[in-house]
Design a protein around this motif. Sequence first.
Motif, PDB file in Angstrom:
ATOM      1  N   LEU A  38       0.987  -1.686   0.175  1.00 28.73           N
ATOM      2  CA  LEU A  38      -0.174  -0.021  -0.218  1.00 28.73           C
ATOM      3  C   LEU A  38       0.572   1.202   0.063  1.00 28.73           C
ATOM      4  O   LEU A  38       0.733   2.123  -0.633  1.00 28.73           O
ATOM      5  CB  LEU A  38      -0.454  -0.099   1.668  1.00 28.73           C
ATOM      6  CG  LEU A  38      -2.278  -1.221   1.032  1.00 28.73           C
ATOM      7  CD1 LEU A  38      -2.754  -1.458   2.702  1.00 28.73           C
ATOM      8  CD2 LEU A  38      -3.133  -0.313  -0.153  1.00 28.73           C
TER       9      LEU A  38
ATOM     10  N   GLN B 148       2.505   1.886  -3.426  1.00 31.34           N
ATOM     11  CA  GLN B 148       1.259   2.426  -3.934  1.00 31.34           C
ATOM     12  C   GLN B 148       1.366   3.955  -4.298  1.00 31.34           C
ATOM     13  O   GLN B 148       1.177   4.633  -5.347  1.00 31.34           O
ATOM     14  CB  GLN B 148       0.402   1.436  -4.348  1.00 31.34           C
ATOM     15  CG  GLN B 148       0.145   0.015  -4.285  1.00 31.34           C
ATOM     16  CD  GLN B 148      -1.279  -0.382  -4.408  1.00 31.34           C
ATOM     17  OE1 GLN B 148      -1.868   0.225  -3.633  1.00 31.34           O
ATOM     18  NE2 GLN B 148      -1.344  -2.105  -5.518  1.00 31.34           N
TER      19      GLN B 148
ATOM     20  N   ARG C 112       1.753   6.786  -6.645  1.00 30.51           N
ATOM     21  CA  ARG C 112       1.305   7.902  -7.454  1.00 30.51           C
ATOM     22  C   ARG C 112       1.667   9.270  -6.834  1.00 30.51           C
ATOM     23  O   ARG C 112       1.403   9.808  -7.446  1.00 30.51           O
ATOM     24  CB  ARG C 112       0.027   7.557  -6.745  1.00 30.51           C
ATOM     25  CG  ARG C 112      -0.444   6.632  -7.417  1.00 30.51           C
ATOM     26  CD  ARG C 112      -1.641   5.822  -6.881  1.00 30.51           C
ATOM     27  NE  ARG C 112      -2.416   4.570  -7.480  1.00 30.51           N
ATOM     28  CZ  ARG C 112      -3.386   4.425  -6.979  1.00 30.51           C
ATOM     29  NH1 ARG C 112      -5.080   4.843  -6.329  1.00 30.51           N
ATOM     30  NH2 ARG C 112      -4.460   3.216  -7.360  1.00 30.51           N
TER      31      ARG C 112
ATOM     32  N   GLN D 255      -4.541   3.057   3.129  1.00 34.86           N
ATOM     33  CA  GLN D 255      -5.490   2.303   1.937  1.00 34.86           C
ATOM     34  C   GLN D 255      -7.151   4.129   1.613  1.00 34.86           C
ATOM     35  O   GLN D 255      -7.138   3.993   0.655  1.00 34.86           O
ATOM     36  CB  GLN D 255      -6.812   1.142   2.472  1.00 34.86           C
ATOM     37  CG  GLN D 255      -7.646   1.120   1.121  1.00 34.86           C
ATOM     38  CD  GLN D 255      -7.217   0.415  -0.512  1.00 34.86           C
ATOM     39  OE1 GLN D 255      -6.355  -0.829  -0.140  1.00 34.86           O
ATOM     40  NE2 GLN D 255      -7.267   0.998  -1.404  1.00 34.86           N
ATOM     41  N   SER D 256      -7.261   4.328   2.534  1.00 33.59           N
ATOM     42  CA  SER D 256      -7.853   6.033   2.838  1.00 33.59           C
ATOM     43  C   SER D 256      -6.983   6.643   1.739  1.00 33.59           C
ATOM     44  O   SER D 256      -7.911   7.598   1.074  1.00 33.59           O
ATOM     45  CB  SER D 256      -7.964   6.244   4.557  1.00 33.59           C
ATOM     46  OG  SER D 256      -6.845   6.387   4.952  1.00 33.59           O
TER      47      SER D 256
ATOM     48  N   LEU E 277      -4.756   6.173  -1.028  1.00 36.82           N
ATOM     49  CA  LEU E 277      -5.074   5.385  -1.908  1.00 36.82           C
ATOM     50  C   LEU E 277      -6.186   5.524  -2.638  1.00 36.82           C
ATOM     51  O   LEU E 277      -6.323   6.641  -3.653  1.00 36.82           O
ATOM     52  CB  LEU E 277      -3.974   4.272  -2.024  1.00 36.82           C
ATOM     53  CG  LEU E 277      -2.796   3.799  -1.524  1.00 36.82           C
ATOM     54  CD1 LEU E 277      -3.058   2.530  -1.440  1.00 36.82           C
ATOM     55  CD2 LEU E 277      -2.131   4.244  -3.067  1.00 36.82           C
ATOM     56  N   THR E 278      -7.244   5.757  -1.756  1.00 35.14           N
ATOM     57  CA  THR E 278      -8.870   5.768  -2.307  1.00 35.14           C
ATOM     58  C   THR E 278      -9.197   7.455  -2.611  1.00 35.14           C
ATOM     59  O   THR E 278      -9.753   7.441  -4.041  1.00 35.14           O
ATOM     60  CB  THR E 278      -9.317   5.298  -0.975  1.00 35.14           C
ATOM     61  OG1 THR E 278      -9.427   4.177  -1.007  1.00 35.14           O
ATOM     62  CG2 THR E 278     -11.382   5.971  -1.851  1.00 35.14           C
ATOM     63  N   ALA E 279      -8.279   8.385  -1.673  1.00 35.66           N
ATOM     64  CA  ALA E 279      -8.249  10.030  -1.705  1.00 35.66           C
ATOM     65  C   ALA E 279      -7.708  10.394  -2.580  1.00 35.66           C
ATOM     66  O   ALA E 279      -8.357  11.299  -3.496  1.00 35.66           O
ATOM     67  CB  ALA E 279      -7.853  10.543  -0.492  1.00 35.66           C
TER      68      ALA E 279
ATOM     69  N   ASP F 172      -7.520   8.569  -5.662  1.00 39.27           N
ATOM     70  CA  ASP F 172      -8.366   7.749  -7.261  1.00 39.27           C
ATOM     71  C   ASP F 172      -8.585   9.020  -7.400  1.00 39.27           C
ATOM     72  O   ASP F 172      -9.558   9.738  -8.102  1.00 39.27           O
ATOM     73  CB  ASP F 172      -8.651   6.703  -6.915  1.00 39.27           C
ATOM     74  CG  ASP F 172      -7.475   5.422  -6.273  1.00 39.27           C
ATOM     75  OD1 ASP F 172      -6.549   6.015  -7.046  1.00 39.27           O
ATOM     76  OD2 ASP F 172      -7.890   4.628  -5.965  1.00 39.27           O
ATOM     77  N   ASN F 173     -10.054   9.570  -5.642  1.00 40.04           N
ATOM     78  CA  ASN F 173     -10.858  10.090  -6.001  1.00 40.04           C
ATOM     79  C   ASN F 173     -10.357  11.399  -6.559  1.00 40.04           C
ATOM     80  O   ASN F 173     -11.474  12.552  -7.573  1.00 40.04           O
ATOM     81  CB  ASN F 173     -12.127  10.681  -5.019  1.00 40.04           C
ATOM     82  CG  ASN F 173     -12.643   8.796  -4.693  1.00 40.04           C
ATOM     83  OD1 ASN F 173     -12.760   8.417  -5.505  1.00 40.04           O
ATOM     84  ND2 ASN F 173     -13.054   9.155  -3.358  1.00 40.04           N
TER      85      ASN F 173
ATOM     86  N   GLU G 213      -9.875  12.752 -11.067  1.00 39.87           N
ATOM     87  CA  GLU G 213     -10.407  12.311 -12.012  1.00 39.87           C
ATOM     88  C   GLU G 213      -9.784  13.655 -13.189  1.00 39.87           C
ATOM     89  O   GLU G 213      -9.613  15.116 -12.663  1.00 39.87           O
ATOM     90  CB  GLU G 213     -11.567  12.403 -11.698  1.00 39.87           C
ATOM     91  CG  GLU G 213     -11.917  11.384 -10.695  1.00 39.87           C
ATOM     92  CD  GLU G 213     -13.473  11.349 -10.715  1.00 39.87           C
ATOM     93  OE1 GLU G 213     -14.682  12.574 -10.580  1.00 39.87           O
ATOM     94  OE2 GLU G 213     -14.234  10.745  -9.453  1.00 39.87           O
TER      95      GLU G 213
END
Length: 85
Positions: free
Chosen positions: A12, A15, A19, A51-52, A54-56, A58-59, A62
């Motif tokens: 994690l 990744q 990024r 993980q949170s 990474l999710t942030a 990803d969001n 965009e």
Amino acid sequence: MAAIQDSEYVKLCAQLASRLSISLASARRQVDQAAAREGKRDLEGRRAMAQSMLTALDNSDEGSVERLTALLSSSEGDGNFILED
């Protein structure tokens, strides 16, 4: 001797480092500090924090490819753009 690493946590963080274009150590430090701010000092809490994060990312990513493409294409027409140095 170095501490034993949890492979899922390292993945994690790797990744996240990829990024953000930072080193793995910097990514781990960011995750550790964010988890400590929220009082999560155990391994599960750190994994959840990574993980949170990474999710942030990803969001929020965009359209970043489209923005980069627009920036690169507009640079070629600029009078200050240098093809050779």
